[in-house]
Design an enzyme around this catalytic site. Structure first.
Site, PDB file in Angstrom:
ATOM      1  N   ASP A 199      11.793   6.008 -80.331  1.00 33.43           N
ATOM      2  CA  ASP A 199      10.517   6.431 -80.898  1.00 33.43           C
ATOM      3  C   ASP A 199      10.614   6.450 -82.428  1.00 33.43           C
ATOM      4  O   ASP A 199      11.048   7.448 -83.002  1.00 33.43           O
ATOM      5  CB  ASP A 199      10.247   7.848 -80.345  1.00 33.43           C
ATOM      6  CG  ASP A 199       8.819   8.281 -80.515  1.00 33.43           C
ATOM      7  OD1 ASP A 199       7.985   7.454 -80.915  1.00 33.43           O
ATOM      8  OD2 ASP A 199       8.532   9.461 -80.221  1.00 33.43           O
ATOM      9  N   HIS A 249       4.828   6.120 -77.515  1.00 31.93           N
ATOM     10  CA  HIS A 249       5.253   6.544 -76.180  1.00 31.93           C
ATOM     11  C   HIS A 249       4.787   5.526 -75.136  1.00 31.93           C
ATOM     12  O   HIS A 249       5.508   5.241 -74.178  1.00 31.93           O
ATOM     13  CB  HIS A 249       4.680   7.916 -75.834  1.00 31.93           C
ATOM     14  CG  HIS A 249       5.160   9.026 -76.734  1.00 31.93           C
ATOM     15  ND1 HIS A 249       4.729  10.318 -76.601  1.00 31.93           N
ATOM     16  CD2 HIS A 249       6.029   9.031 -77.765  1.00 31.93           C
ATOM     17  CE1 HIS A 249       5.311  11.080 -77.514  1.00 31.93           C
ATOM     18  NE2 HIS A 249       6.098  10.318 -78.235  1.00 31.93           N
ATOM     19  N   HIS A 267       2.943  22.444 -84.732  1.00 36.63           N
ATOM     20  CA  HIS A 267       3.726  23.226 -83.774  1.00 36.63           C
ATOM     21  C   HIS A 267       3.982  24.581 -84.447  1.00 36.63           C
ATOM     22  O   HIS A 267       4.098  24.638 -85.683  1.00 36.63           O
ATOM     23  CB  HIS A 267       5.114  22.661 -83.517  1.00 36.63           C
ATOM     24  CG  HIS A 267       5.191  21.279 -82.951  1.00 36.63           C
ATOM     25  ND1 HIS A 267       5.073  20.160 -83.716  1.00 36.63           N
ATOM     26  CD2 HIS A 267       5.438  20.850 -81.689  1.00 36.63           C
ATOM     27  CE1 HIS A 267       5.221  19.081 -82.953  1.00 36.63           C
ATOM     28  NE2 HIS A 267       5.444  19.468 -81.731  1.00 36.63           N
ATOM     29  N   ASP A 312       6.754  24.406 -86.942  1.00 33.39           N
ATOM     30  CA  ASP A 312       6.532  23.653 -88.190  1.00 33.39           C
ATOM     31  C   ASP A 312       6.059  24.570 -89.302  1.00 33.39           C
ATOM     32  O   ASP A 312       6.324  24.333 -90.466  1.00 33.39           O
ATOM     33  CB  ASP A 312       5.406  22.611 -88.051  1.00 33.39           C
ATOM     34  CG  ASP A 312       5.587  21.668 -86.901  1.00 33.39           C
ATOM     35  OD1 ASP A 312       6.739  21.435 -86.513  1.00 33.39           O
ATOM     36  OD2 ASP A 312       4.554  21.162 -86.402  1.00 33.39           O
ATOM     37  N   GLU A 340       0.148   8.808 -76.975  1.00 33.40           N
ATOM     38  CA  GLU A 340       0.772   8.358 -78.230  1.00 33.40           C
ATOM     39  C   GLU A 340       1.149   6.884 -78.109  1.00 33.40           C
ATOM     40  O   GLU A 340       1.758   6.450 -77.123  1.00 33.40           O
ATOM     41  CB  GLU A 340       2.014   9.201 -78.538  1.00 33.40           C
ATOM     42  CG  GLU A 340       2.739   8.690 -79.770  1.00 33.40           C
ATOM     43  CD  GLU A 340       3.754   9.662 -80.333  1.00 33.40           C
ATOM     44  OE1 GLU A 340       3.512  10.881 -80.290  1.00 33.40           O
ATOM     45  OE2 GLU A 340       4.792   9.187 -80.824  1.00 33.40           O
ATOM     46  N   ASP A 369       0.788  10.931 -85.738  1.00 29.23           N
ATOM     47  CA  ASP A 369       2.110  11.471 -85.385  1.00 29.23           C
ATOM     48  C   ASP A 369       3.118  10.424 -85.869  1.00 29.23           C
ATOM     49  O   ASP A 369       3.786   9.766 -85.063  1.00 29.23           O
ATOM     50  CB  ASP A 369       2.194  11.709 -83.877  1.00 29.23           C
ATOM     51  CG  ASP A 369       3.438  12.510 -83.513  1.00 29.23           C
ATOM     52  OD1 ASP A 369       4.229  12.804 -84.426  1.00 29.23           O
ATOM     53  OD2 ASP A 369       3.613  12.831 -82.323  1.00 29.23           O
ATOM     54  N   ASP A 426      -2.239  10.053 -80.337  1.00 26.40           N
ATOM     55  CA  ASP A 426      -1.308  10.129 -81.460  1.00 26.40           C
ATOM     56  C   ASP A 426      -1.124   8.706 -81.935  1.00 26.40           C
ATOM     57  O   ASP A 426      -0.616   7.846 -81.202  1.00 26.40           O
ATOM     58  CB  ASP A 426       0.039  10.728 -81.022  1.00 26.40           C
ATOM     59  CG  ASP A 426       0.034  12.253 -81.110  1.00 26.40           C
ATOM     60  OD1 ASP A 426      -1.032  12.825 -81.406  1.00 26.40           O
ATOM     61  OD2 ASP A 426       1.096  12.861 -80.893  1.00 26.40           O
ATOM     62  N   GLU A 477       0.905  15.349 -73.305  1.00 28.11           N
ATOM     63  CA  GLU A 477       1.252  14.108 -74.015  1.00 28.11           C
ATOM     64  C   GLU A 477       2.393  13.404 -73.268  1.00 28.11           C
ATOM     65  O   GLU A 477       3.537  13.865 -73.297  1.00 28.11           O
ATOM     66  CB  GLU A 477       1.672  14.455 -75.445  1.00 28.11           C
ATOM     67  CG  GLU A 477       1.990  13.227 -76.267  1.00 28.11           C
ATOM     68  CD  GLU A 477       2.248  13.565 -77.728  1.00 28.11           C
ATOM     69  OE1 GLU A 477       1.600  14.484 -78.265  1.00 28.11           O
ATOM     70  OE2 GLU A 477       3.107  12.900 -78.323  1.00 28.11           O
TER      71      GLU A 477
HETATM   72  C1  XUL Z   1       7.355  13.651 -79.706  1.00 27.08           C
HETATM   73  C2  XUL Z   1       5.944  13.859 -80.041  1.00 27.08           C
HETATM   74  C3  XUL Z   1       5.548  15.255 -80.378  1.00 27.08           C
HETATM   75  C4  XUL Z   1       4.220  15.661 -79.840  1.00 27.08           C
HETATM   76  C5  XUL Z   1       3.882  17.106 -80.073  1.00 27.08           C
HETATM   77  O1  XUL Z   1       7.690  12.322 -79.514  1.00 27.08           O
HETATM   78  O2  XUL Z   1       5.163  12.949 -80.086  1.00 27.08           O
HETATM   79  O3  XUL Z   1       5.565  15.381 -81.766  1.00 27.08           O
HETATM   80  O4  XUL Z   1       3.202  14.903 -80.394  1.00 27.08           O
HETATM   81  O5  XUL Z   1       4.846  17.966 -79.612  1.00 27.08           O
HETATM   82 CO    CO Z   2       3.095  12.786 -80.390  1.00 25.54          CO
END
Ligand code: XUL
Ligand code: CO
Length: 440
Positions: free
Chosen positions: A310, A274, A104, A107, A271, A342, A299, A235
């Site tokens: 999470d 998620h 990001h 970051d 992800e 991630d 992810d 995402e």
């Molecule tokens: C948040 C998440 C983020 C995204 C990128 O849960 O997964 O880190 O991957 O913004």
């Molecule tokens: Co993510």
């Protein structure tokens, strides 16, 4: 800060030594040049390291602050620290021999007093990356803008009631999309962050959906304007941070994309944690995306079966991972996408090698899971069982029902004429579970 590149001490780049090796600093399964189903292992898995969890997260939780005390997060000029952080990051990429990383904007560089200043900071570190990438093999899997940490985004970015926040977010995304393009990034990710709401008492839901659709269209237009050939990815995440997220899961995102006319332009970054928070399995979300033609990237992490939030843990479960990779192979494998860890180490994992071993262990697990998934594909019994289950649909009458050759009335007439009396057949789930277990 003292020689940051020495953060990992004398640890040498990890090599493949085979499953019998007891060396913790070697790969037992990840043999990047090994051919699996006609493709190099590295090209199947396309691992990436997430800048945020690995180099930016200080180890806090809701009850306590920083535990890691990373040297690049303390003292001195913020830009100098950001450079030191980049040194450590690229050192880890090299030691792990990982092909990709992700970041990001927030970051990699500190936020400035204005968007202009923030973007200039990000640009300066992106220039550091460009230099490093001239000599290192690592490439950028995706870039993204952080549209959720600063308090200005507390009510969302694209879906904010304040149009100036929408504009600010657009300014941030434009910048990171362009940098991602310049760095040769293969994708650009939009995680909704706070694109959702807490209560309908203060929310115009339809307006927010319209804003989100417009924002996505602006991003896609700009992608084409600058000639970015990578993939734009959304995402999905069901909740956390907001109670109701507009990007809840793959199916919901597909609905959003269709509403915005972008179903052929945007794909998903799925992800694992998620997916499970949305009440799905990871492989379900991958299969759903593949079925809808929007599978992009993943992810790779896992949640905690007892926690409803999470936890972003490194994967350790071979069966879950193999079942997910099987679906990725079935979907045709990654094109621009990859497998981004991630995931974060636990806050008590203070030592530099904890960070390194978290990744190498996860890479080994995924490599091993790939071999299991490849066995399932090669053996074919799983696919045959599915094909057999649907074999009835190969007949002419069945095919006619799915085409516009037959009407509801025709179908009903045939049931009566032929006296159809369908008999249930076993779904054979346990038999298939035994079959899957036989591949491990
Ligand atoms: C948040 C998440 C983020 C995204 C990128 O849960 O997964 O880190 O991957 O913004
Ligand atoms: Co993510």
């Amino acid at each position: 800060m003292n020689a940051p590149a020495r953060f990992f001490g004398e640890i040498q780049p990890l090599r493949y030594e085979g499953p019998e090796s007891r060396n913790l600093y070697a790969y037992r399964w990840y043999d990047k040049d090994r051919m699996v189903l006609g493709k190099r292992m590295e090209d199947h898995l396309r691992f990436a390291i997430a800048y945020w969890h690995s180099f930016t997260w200080p180890g806090g939780d809701p009850f306590g602050g920083e535990t890691f005390l990373r040297p690049w997060m303390h003292g001195g000029d913020e830009m100098a620290l950001a450079r030191a952080k980049a040194d450590v990051a690229f050192d880890l990429f090299r030691i792990l021999d990982v092909p990709f990383f992700c970041f990001h904007d927030r970051d990699i560089a500190p936020e400035g007093k204005s968007l202009k200043e923030s973007n200039a900071n990000v640009r300066a570190i992106a220039d550091v990356f460009t230099k490093k990438m001239e000599t290192e093999k690592v490439r950028l899997l995706w870039g993204t803008a952080n549209l959720f940490s600063n308090r200005r985004f507390m009510a969302g970015a694209a879906t904010n009631p304040d149009p100036d926040v929408f504009a600010y977010a657009a300014g941030q995304v434009k910048h990171v999309l362009e940098l991602t393009h310049e760095l040769g990034g293969q994708n650009y990710v939009l995680w909704g962050g706070r694109e959702g709401y807490e209560t309908l008492l203060n929310t115009d839901l339809k307006r927010e959906l319209d804003q989100m659709g417009r924002f996505l269209n602006l991003v896609v237009e700009h992608k084409h304007r600058i000639g970015f050939k990578g993939t734009i990815l959304i995402e999905p995440k069901p909740q956390e941070p907001t109670k109701h997220q507009y990007d809840f899961d793959v199916g919901t995102v597909y609905g959003l994309l269709c509403r915005a006319g972008l179903q052929d332009e945007v794909k998903v970054n799925i992800e694992a944690n998620h997916a499970t928070l949305a009440g799905h399995s990871f492989e379900h979300e991958i299969a759903m995306a593949a079925a809808l033609g929007i599978f992009g990237s993943i992810d790779m992490n896992k949640g905690d079966a007892q926690s409803g939030w999470d936890t972003d843990q490194f994967p350790t479960n071979i069966e879950d991972t193999a079942l997910a990779i099987y679906e990725i192979i079935k979907a045709g494998g990654f094109t621009t996408g990859g497998m981004n860890f991630d995931a974060k180490i636990r806050r008590q994992s203070l030592d530099p090698e904890d960070l390194l071993l978290a990744h190498s262990g996860a890479m080994d697990l995924c490599a091993r899971a790939l071999l299991v998934a490849a066995k399932m594909v090669e053996d074919g019994a799983r696919q045959r069982a599915v094909d057999e289950r649907y074999a009835g649909w190969n007949g002419p009458e069945a095919r006619a029902m799915l085409s516009d050759e037959s009407s509801l009335a025709d179908i009903a007439a045939r049931v009566e004429a032929e006296g159809l009396d369908p008999q249930p057949r076993s779904g054979r789930q346990e038999r298939l579970e035994n079959l899957v277990a036989s591949y491990f």
